[in-house]
Design a protein around this motif. Sequence first.
Motif, PDB file in Angstrom:
ATOM      1  N   GLN A  77     -91.608 -62.802  -9.637  1.00 17.73           N
ATOM      2  CA  GLN A  77     -91.443 -61.533  -8.950  1.00 17.73           C
ATOM      3  C   GLN A  77     -90.031 -60.999  -9.161  1.00 17.73           C
ATOM      4  OE1 GLN A  77     -94.097 -60.109  -7.473  1.00 17.73           O
ATOM      5  NE2 GLN A  77     -95.267 -61.908  -8.123  1.00 17.73           N
ATOM      6  N   GLY A  78     -89.885 -59.699  -9.043  1.00 17.62           N
ATOM      7  CA  GLY A  78     -88.568 -59.084  -9.118  1.00 17.62           C
ATOM      8  C   GLY A  78     -88.166 -58.728 -10.541  1.00 17.62           C
ATOM      9  N   ILE A  79     -87.157 -57.881 -10.628  1.00 21.51           N
ATOM     10  CA  ILE A  79     -86.624 -57.430 -11.905  1.00 21.51           C
ATOM     11  C   ILE A  79     -85.134 -57.738 -11.925  1.00 21.51           C
ATOM     12  CG2 ILE A  79     -86.309 -55.452 -13.433  1.00 21.51           C
ATOM     13  CD1 ILE A  79     -88.644 -54.094 -12.011  1.00 21.51           C
ATOM     14  N   GLU A  80     -84.714 -58.572 -12.855  1.00 19.75           N
ATOM     15  CA  GLU A  80     -83.312 -58.961 -12.950  1.00 19.75           C
ATOM     16  C   GLU A  80     -82.477 -57.768 -13.411  1.00 19.75           C
ATOM     17  OE1 GLU A  80     -85.885 -62.067 -12.612  1.00 19.75           O
ATOM     18  OE2 GLU A  80     -85.775 -60.958 -14.498  1.00 19.75           O
ATOM     19  N   ALA A  81     -81.522 -57.360 -12.589  1.00 20.89           N
ATOM     20  CA  ALA A  81     -80.752 -56.145 -12.853  1.00 20.89           C
ATOM     21  C   ALA A  81     -79.954 -56.257 -14.148  1.00 20.89           C
ATOM     22  CB  ALA A  81     -79.816 -55.853 -11.678  1.00 20.89           C
ATOM     23  N   ASP A  82     -79.442 -57.445 -14.444  1.00 21.99           N
ATOM     24  CA  ASP A  82     -78.625 -57.571 -15.655  1.00 21.99           C
ATOM     25  C   ASP A  82     -79.465 -57.429 -16.916  1.00 21.99           C
ATOM     26  OD1 ASP A  82     -79.886 -60.044 -15.111  1.00 21.99           O
ATOM     27  OD2 ASP A  82     -78.400 -61.135 -16.283  1.00 21.99           O
ATOM     28  N   ARG A  83     -80.730 -57.836 -16.865  1.00 26.84           N
ATOM     29  CA  ARG A  83     -81.590 -57.693 -18.035  1.00 26.84           C
ATOM     30  C   ARG A  83     -81.936 -56.222 -18.278  1.00 26.84           C
ATOM     31  NH1 ARG A  83     -80.819 -61.318 -21.422  1.00 26.84           N
ATOM     32  NH2 ARG A  83     -82.922 -61.783 -22.174  1.00 26.84           N
ATOM     33  N   ILE A  84     -82.229 -55.503 -17.203  1.00 33.36           N
ATOM     34  CA  ILE A  84     -82.511 -54.082 -17.348  1.00 33.36           C
ATOM     35  C   ILE A  84     -81.271 -53.338 -17.827  1.00 33.36           C
ATOM     36  CG2 ILE A  84     -83.013 -51.980 -16.057  1.00 33.36           C
ATOM     37  CD1 ILE A  84     -85.478 -53.628 -16.730  1.00 33.36           C
ATOM     38  N   ALA A  85     -80.109 -53.731 -17.330  1.00 35.30           N
ATOM     39  CA  ALA A  85     -78.863 -53.094 -17.776  1.00 35.30           C
ATOM     40  C   ALA A  85     -78.650 -53.318 -19.270  1.00 35.30           C
ATOM     41  CB  ALA A  85     -77.685 -53.634 -16.975  1.00 35.30           C
ATOM     42  N   ALA A 141     -89.545 -51.453 -24.341  1.00 34.60           N
ATOM     43  CA  ALA A 141     -89.885 -52.785 -23.833  1.00 34.60           C
ATOM     44  C   ALA A 141     -89.097 -53.830 -24.595  1.00 34.60           C
ATOM     45  CB  ALA A 141     -91.380 -53.041 -23.975  1.00 34.60           C
ATOM     46  N   ALA A 142     -88.687 -54.886 -23.878  1.00 38.34           N
ATOM     47  CA  ALA A 142     -87.792 -55.858 -24.503  1.00 38.34           C
ATOM     48  C   ALA A 142     -87.798 -57.179 -23.758  1.00 38.34           C
ATOM     49  CB  ALA A 142     -86.361 -55.298 -24.534  1.00 38.34           C
ATOM     50  N   MET A 143     -87.167 -58.147 -24.392  1.00 42.47           N
ATOM     51  CA  MET A 143     -86.780 -59.426 -23.805  1.00 42.47           C
ATOM     52  C   MET A 143     -87.949 -60.402 -23.634  1.00 42.47           C
ATOM     53  SD  MET A 143     -83.577 -58.763 -23.386  1.00 42.47           S
ATOM     54  CE  MET A 143     -82.497 -57.361 -23.175  1.00 42.47           C
ATOM     55  N   VAL A 144     -87.586 -61.656 -23.669  1.00 39.75           N
ATOM     56  CA  VAL A 144     -88.478 -62.754 -23.324  1.00 39.75           C
ATOM     57  C   VAL A 144     -87.729 -63.638 -22.343  1.00 39.75           C
ATOM     58  CG1 VAL A 144     -89.691 -64.805 -24.133  1.00 39.75           C
ATOM     59  CG2 VAL A 144     -89.709 -62.722 -25.526  1.00 39.75           C
ATOM     60  N   GLY A 145     -88.314 -63.864 -21.198  1.00 42.98           N
ATOM     61  CA  GLY A 145     -87.723 -64.762 -20.210  1.00 42.98           C
ATOM     62  C   GLY A 145     -88.644 -65.943 -19.960  1.00 42.98           C
ATOM     63  N   ILE A 146     -88.138 -67.146 -20.159  1.00 43.92           N
ATOM     64  CA  ILE A 146     -88.909 -68.369 -19.942  1.00 43.92           C
ATOM     65  C   ILE A 146     -88.328 -69.089 -18.736  1.00 43.92           C
ATOM     66  CG2 ILE A 146     -89.641 -70.577 -20.930  1.00 43.92           C
ATOM     67  CD1 ILE A 146     -89.374 -69.346 -23.684  1.00 43.92           C
ATOM     68  N   GLY A 147     -89.160 -69.324 -17.742  1.00 45.20           N
ATOM     69  CA  GLY A 147     -88.687 -69.975 -16.530  1.00 45.20           C
ATOM     70  C   GLY A 147     -88.064 -69.019 -15.540  1.00 45.20           C
ATOM     71  N   MET A 148     -88.295 -67.720 -15.709  1.00 48.08           N
ATOM     72  CA  MET A 148     -87.742 -66.727 -14.800  1.00 48.08           C
ATOM     73  C   MET A 148     -88.649 -66.570 -13.577  1.00 48.08           C
ATOM     74  SD  MET A 148     -85.165 -66.119 -16.612  1.00 48.08           S
ATOM     75  CE  MET A 148     -84.428 -64.811 -15.646  1.00 48.08           C
ATOM     76  N   PRO A 149     -88.113 -66.063 -12.469  1.00 51.63           N
ATOM     77  CA  PRO A 149     -88.961 -65.822 -11.290  1.00 51.63           C
ATOM     78  C   PRO A 149     -90.092 -64.862 -11.631  1.00 51.63           C
ATOM     79  CG  PRO A 149     -86.630 -65.604 -10.740  1.00 51.63           C
ATOM     80  CD  PRO A 149     -86.704 -65.702 -12.226  1.00 51.63           C
ATOM     81  N   PRO A 174     -95.911 -68.345 -18.682  1.00 53.17           N
ATOM     82  CA  PRO A 174     -95.569 -66.923 -18.592  1.00 53.17           C
ATOM     83  C   PRO A 174     -94.261 -66.604 -19.309  1.00 53.17           C
ATOM     84  CG  PRO A 174     -95.047 -68.032 -16.527  1.00 53.17           C
ATOM     85  CD  PRO A 174     -95.711 -69.048 -17.394  1.00 53.17           C
ATOM     86  N   LEU A 175     -94.305 -65.631 -20.202  1.00 49.24           N
ATOM     87  CA  LEU A 175     -93.111 -65.113 -20.862  1.00 49.24           C
ATOM     88  C   LEU A 175     -92.809 -63.757 -20.229  1.00 49.24           C
ATOM     89  CD1 LEU A 175     -93.872 -65.969 -24.598  1.00 49.24           C
ATOM     90  CD2 LEU A 175     -92.896 -67.408 -22.806  1.00 49.24           C
ATOM     91  N   LYS A 176     -91.746 -63.694 -19.475  1.00 50.56           N
ATOM     92  CA  LYS A 176     -91.448 -62.477 -18.719  1.00 50.56           C
ATOM     93  C   LYS A 176     -90.871 -61.418 -19.651  1.00 50.56           C
ATOM     94  CE  LYS A 176     -89.613 -61.003 -14.256  1.00 50.56           C
ATOM     95  NZ  LYS A 176     -88.919 -61.442 -13.019  1.00 50.56           N
ATOM     96  N   GLY A 177     -91.433 -60.234 -19.574  1.00 46.95           N
ATOM     97  CA  GLY A 177     -90.947 -59.111 -20.357  1.00 46.95           C
ATOM     98  C   GLY A 177     -90.560 -57.959 -19.454  1.00 46.95           C
ATOM     99  N   TYR A 178     -89.743 -57.053 -19.980  1.00 50.05           N
ATOM    100  CA  TYR A 178     -89.200 -55.948 -19.196  1.00 50.05           C
ATOM    101  C   TYR A 178     -89.433 -54.638 -19.940  1.00 50.05           C
ATOM    102  CZ  TYR A 178     -86.747 -59.975 -17.273  1.00 50.05           C
ATOM    103  OH  TYR A 178     -86.457 -61.201 -16.732  1.00 50.05           O
ATOM    104  N   SER A 179     -89.572 -53.554 -19.192  1.00 48.32           N
ATOM    105  CA  SER A 179     -89.735 -52.257 -19.853  1.00 48.32           C
ATOM    106  C   SER A 179     -89.107 -51.149 -19.022  1.00 48.32           C
ATOM    107  CB  SER A 179     -91.209 -51.947 -20.109  1.00 48.32           C
ATOM    108  OG  SER A 179     -91.881 -51.560 -18.932  1.00 48.32           O
ATOM    109  N   LEU A 180     -88.821 -50.055 -19.722  1.00 47.58           N
ATOM    110  CA  LEU A 180     -88.374 -48.810 -19.111  1.00 47.58           C
ATOM    111  C   LEU A 180     -89.353 -47.713 -19.501  1.00 47.58           C
ATOM    112  CD1 LEU A 180     -84.585 -48.926 -20.109  1.00 47.58           C
ATOM    113  CD2 LEU A 180     -85.538 -49.511 -17.872  1.00 47.58           C
ATOM    114  N   SER A 181     -89.660 -46.830 -18.570  1.00 45.87           N
ATOM    115  CA  SER A 181     -90.491 -45.664 -18.852  1.00 45.87           C
ATOM    116  C   SER A 181     -89.731 -44.428 -18.399  1.00 45.87           C
ATOM    117  CB  SER A 181     -91.824 -45.748 -18.111  1.00 45.87           C
ATOM    118  OG  SER A 181     -92.559 -46.892 -18.501  1.00 45.87           O
ATOM    119  N   LEU A 182     -89.606 -43.436 -19.297  1.00 47.11           N
ATOM    120  CA  LEU A 182     -88.858 -42.240 -18.933  1.00 47.11           C
ATOM    121  C   LEU A 182     -89.456 -41.007 -19.575  1.00 47.11           C
ATOM    122  CD1 LEU A 182     -85.697 -41.882 -21.071  1.00 47.11           C
ATOM    123  CD2 LEU A 182     -87.013 -43.969 -21.221  1.00 47.11           C
ATOM    124  N   PRO A 183     -89.323 -39.861 -18.911  1.00 45.20           N
ATOM    125  CA  PRO A 183     -89.819 -38.614 -19.494  1.00 45.20           C
ATOM    126  C   PRO A 183     -89.066 -38.318 -20.793  1.00 45.20           C
ATOM    127  CG  PRO A 183     -89.175 -38.330 -17.199  1.00 45.20           C
ATOM    128  CD  PRO A 183     -88.702 -39.673 -17.607  1.00 45.20           C
TER     129      PRO A 183
END
Length: 416
Positions: free
Chosen positions: A323-331, A313-321, A274-283
């Motif tokens: 579940q959950g969203i890492e606050a520093d990555r979203i920041a 959408a951004a980032m690739v996390g390898i070995g990340m949990p 699993p390669l963890k990815g993050y995204s933001l959705s906004l009006p």
Amino acid sequence: MHACVIGAGVIGVTTAWQLAREGWQVTLVDAATEPASGASHANGGQLSYSYVAPLAGPGVLPHLPSWLLSPSSPLRFRLRADPLQWRWCLQFLQACNARAASATSAQLLALSYLSRQVLHDIQQDNPIDFAHARNGKLIVYRTPALLDKARAQVALQADLGSDQQILTTEQLIAQEPALAPARATLAGAIYTSSEESGDCARFTQGLARQLATMGQVTLRPQTTIQQLERHHGRIRRLLTVTGEAIEADQFVLAAGMGSRPLLAALGVRAPLYPLKGYSLSLPCHQEQVPAISVTDYERRTVYAKLGDTLRIAAMVGIGMPSQGIEADRIALVKRQAQELLPQVNLGPAQAWAGQRPATPHGRPLIGRSRAADNLWLNIGHGALGFTLACGSSHLLGSLMAGAAPAINPAPFRPDC
């Protein structure tokens, strides 16, 4: 013939649709309450048909030390006591060479062009409202050196049928005025006018609604699988955690990372991680946002306008949990997005994270599994699941029917 498709993300739903339209009786099984609840839910939204270079490329190795050490890197790696992680990473590094990347790019392009045609056929025959736009794509570069290196990929893809342009900074701003505030930080871009975008979850759920109207299709949400029961080299039935049995002539695993434990129980090892990815959705109806899909190459961040929503959408996390969203990555995503688009209000952005099921070489696994004669795989699409879904399902449908496939299936043949 009856096929049981396991997984109701974009890969599973398109697979079920392809089989149903070919006359199969289909049962679609998923543990979630609705389709596209996993990796398909809030991905980048780009249908990047002409730019499908694998993550494993020759440019990875020189950047790897700085990526691993920098807190603002697009890649975050956490070493785990997990032989699966070590094996996957070793195979990934072995694939990071020009020869392998060029061959994989050509193979993925063939699959992506097939996928584009199938999706267009769907939209022509039974249109789905998923904010589909043929709005083109810009890959923006911040340094002239990286833009020059990108010319080689443009030349390679031109030989394979892609039509792409290299733009100067001024040409880039003329093409997409929303990037004007960041003009001083941009060296230029590659523009592909034929690229598209859309909301993957809305597409998947819309196609699932079409499935629900087909008399030969049964949708089974909230159905958790305990095991695939094998007898004399064939899957005899699927057993749920409630003790129910679902029988079929053929079974298809399209459950992303959920496919790995089911295969492991049958004694085969799927090369998925699993390669963890993050995204933001906004009006975005009040802000000036890019009308064209944008990829910020150095930061590995994509921007897509999906109707009245901006998806980042951004980032690739390898070995990340998982579940959950890492606050520093979203920041970090927010900070970098604000630098590129300072006029956009990120206050109401909704954060999401998901696990992309990836193979080390970047090619999905499409075809018959070694685990059983009647078990088929459609897994391992990584960050290209939405782009490749319709083509992958078309290819698998041809193989299951014993028909001549539209493209060469050999590069995608499973070894598990």
